[in-house]
Structures are given as structure tokens and as C-alpha cells.
Write an enzyme that holds these catalytic residues in place. Structure first.
Site, PDB file in Angstrom:
ATOM      1  N   SER A   1       4.729   1.348   0.766  1.00 31.58           N
ATOM      2  CA  SER A   1       5.684   1.225  -0.332  1.00 31.58           C
ATOM      3  C   SER A   1       5.898   2.524  -1.092  1.00 31.58           C
ATOM      4  O   SER A   1       7.009   2.851  -1.474  1.00 31.58           O
ATOM      5  CB  SER A   1       5.215   0.140  -1.308  1.00 31.58           C
ATOM      6  OG  SER A   1       5.124  -1.093  -0.649  1.00 31.58           O
TER       7      SER A   1
ATOM      8  N   GLY B   1      -5.082   4.413   8.970  1.00 31.43           N
ATOM      9  CA  GLY B   1      -4.629   3.812   7.723  1.00 31.43           C
ATOM     10  C   GLY B   1      -3.492   2.868   8.034  1.00 31.43           C
ATOM     11  O   GLY B   1      -2.694   3.136   8.932  1.00 31.43           O
TER      12      GLY B   1
ATOM     13  N   THR C   1       0.767  -1.232   0.000  1.00 28.87           N
ATOM     14  CA  THR C   1       0.000   0.000   0.000  1.00 28.87           C
ATOM     15  C   THR C   1       0.795   1.277   0.000  1.00 28.87           C
ATOM     16  O   THR C   1       1.997   1.269   0.186  1.00 28.87           O
ATOM     17  CB  THR C   1      -0.923   0.054   1.218  1.00 28.87           C
ATOM     18  OG1 THR C   1      -1.985   0.921   0.912  1.00 28.87           O
ATOM     19  CG2 THR C   1      -0.235   0.522   2.443  1.00 28.87           C
TER      20      THR C   1
ATOM     21  N   LYS D   1      -7.926   0.352   2.867  1.00 29.47           N
ATOM     22  CA  LYS D   1      -6.937   0.284   3.940  1.00 29.47           C
ATOM     23  C   LYS D   1      -7.072   1.422   4.936  1.00 29.47           C
ATOM     24  O   LYS D   1      -6.160   1.713   5.688  1.00 29.47           O
ATOM     25  CB  LYS D   1      -5.546   0.279   3.325  1.00 29.47           C
ATOM     26  CG  LYS D   1      -5.360  -0.855   2.332  1.00 29.47           C
ATOM     27  CD  LYS D   1      -4.187  -0.600   1.452  1.00 29.47           C
ATOM     28  CE  LYS D   1      -4.186  -1.562   0.289  1.00 29.47           C
ATOM     29  NZ  LYS D   1      -3.221  -1.161  -0.715  1.00 29.47           N
TER      30      LYS D   1
END
Length: 193
Positions: A143, A64, A20, A52
């Protein structure tokens, strides 16, 4: 056979799950948090529309998560419990969760980062006991978190977009750069106190 975990199911846990990009922006009296929908295992996209971001405590707190989904859900459950223990005191609740996360043997193995915001505070929590509150109210994790963070800082400094618009544009930029991030974006908003 090349020794890849795909050929040896008993060592499949070696495969990294990249899942994510989460971004939260506090700007012009607004707070927005957004996340992309991509979940990747190894070299494969296994889901493109995951959500998410969650609302907690009567929709007054946004959470989150980036990392292993099951780990993140376990952390959100613990956060909800801490918020019940310390109602109306988000800093104390996240600090207590970080302490528990760092000291509890089972929790220490969880692989996730959590962004938590309410109308006053923005926090990053990690399994190493970090509780970080960004001074500019902008936080990116996952990421593509650094790409989204850089884009958001540039946009906040150079345009008059709303917090939600900054989040959307920044996540789109991250999605164009990071192979573990896509453009299926979910955004939630709060108003500052």
C-alpha cells in the site's frame, strides 16, 4: 443498511485487505529489507505488529510479502521448494515460481506481491507472471510501496546513510503518508557478495 459487506457476511470477500509496505534497498555493499507491521481490513486496523519479512535458505535470502497473508505464506512455501530445486540459483527459482504462479489455477487466485533478495539479486514477483529486477536495487511493494520507494531513491542519492537506515527512514515517511502503513518497522540485513 447501506449494502456494505459488513452487513452481509456472505459477501465479506469483497472487502479489500490492505496490509503492508515492504521496502528493500541495495546500497554501499549492503542489502536491507524492511516492512511495517500494520494489517488492515476495510476501515479497521486489525494488527499493528505483524512481521512480513522472512529469512530463507540458511538466512541467505530475504522475502517480504504484501497482500493476503495466507496467500503470501503459500507462495513462500512454493519459493522454498523452488530454491531446493535450484540451489544457489535465485533467478531460476523465482522465474520457475512465477511461471507456476501464472499457470496453476489455484495459484492464480492468490493475491500477493513478493519481494525476494539475496546478496546479488533483487526481484519482484507477481501473480501475472512478472519477475522484475529493479536496476537501482531499490524495490517497494504494498500500500505504501511507492511512497517508500520515492523516499529511498531520494535518500540514496543525497545522503550517506546505510541501507538499513535508508529503509527505516523511508518506511517512516511512508507510514506518515499511507493510512495502511504504520511505524512498527522490522528490518533485516544481508551483506552483498
Amino acid at each position: 443498511m447501506d449494502g456494505s459487506p459488513l452487513f452481509y457476511p456472505h459477501i465479506v470477500h469483497i472487502m479489500k485487505t490492505r496490509s503492508t509496505t515492504i521496502l528493500t534497498v541495495r546500497h554501499n555493499g549492503q542489502v536491507a529489507m524492511g516492512g511495517d507491521g500494520q494489517v488492515t481490513m476495510g476501515q479497521t486496523v486489525v494488527k499493528s505488529d505483524a512481521v512480513k519479512i522472512r529469512r530463507l535458505v540458511d538466512d541467505r535470502i530475504l522475502v517480504g510479502f504484501a497482500g493476503a497473508a495466507a496467500d503470501a505464506f503459500a507462495l513462500m512455501e512454493r519459493l522454498e521448494a523452488k530454491l531446493k530445486d535450484y540451489p544457489a540459483n535465485l533467478p531460476r527459482a523465482v522465474t520457475e515460481l512465477a511461471k507456476e504462479w501464472r499457470t496453476d489455477r489455484a495459484l492464480r487466485r492468490l493475491e500477493a506481491l513478493v519481494a525476494v533478495v539475496n546478496d546479488e539479486h533483487t526481484f519482484l514477483l507477481s501473480g501475472t507472471g512478472d519477475v522484475i529486477q529493479p536496476s537501482d536495487g531499490i524495490l517497494g511493494i504494498g500500500s505504501g510501496g511507492n511512497y517508500a520507494l520515492a523516499a529511498a531513491r531520494a535518500l540514496v542519492d543525497n545522503c550517506s546513510l546505510s541501507a538499513a537506515e535508508v529503509v527505516r527512514k523511508s518506511l517512516e515517511i511512508a507510514g506518515d503518508i499511507c493510512v495502511y502503513t504504520n511505524r512498527n518497522i522490522v528490518i533485516e540485513e544481508l551483506n552483498e557478495a
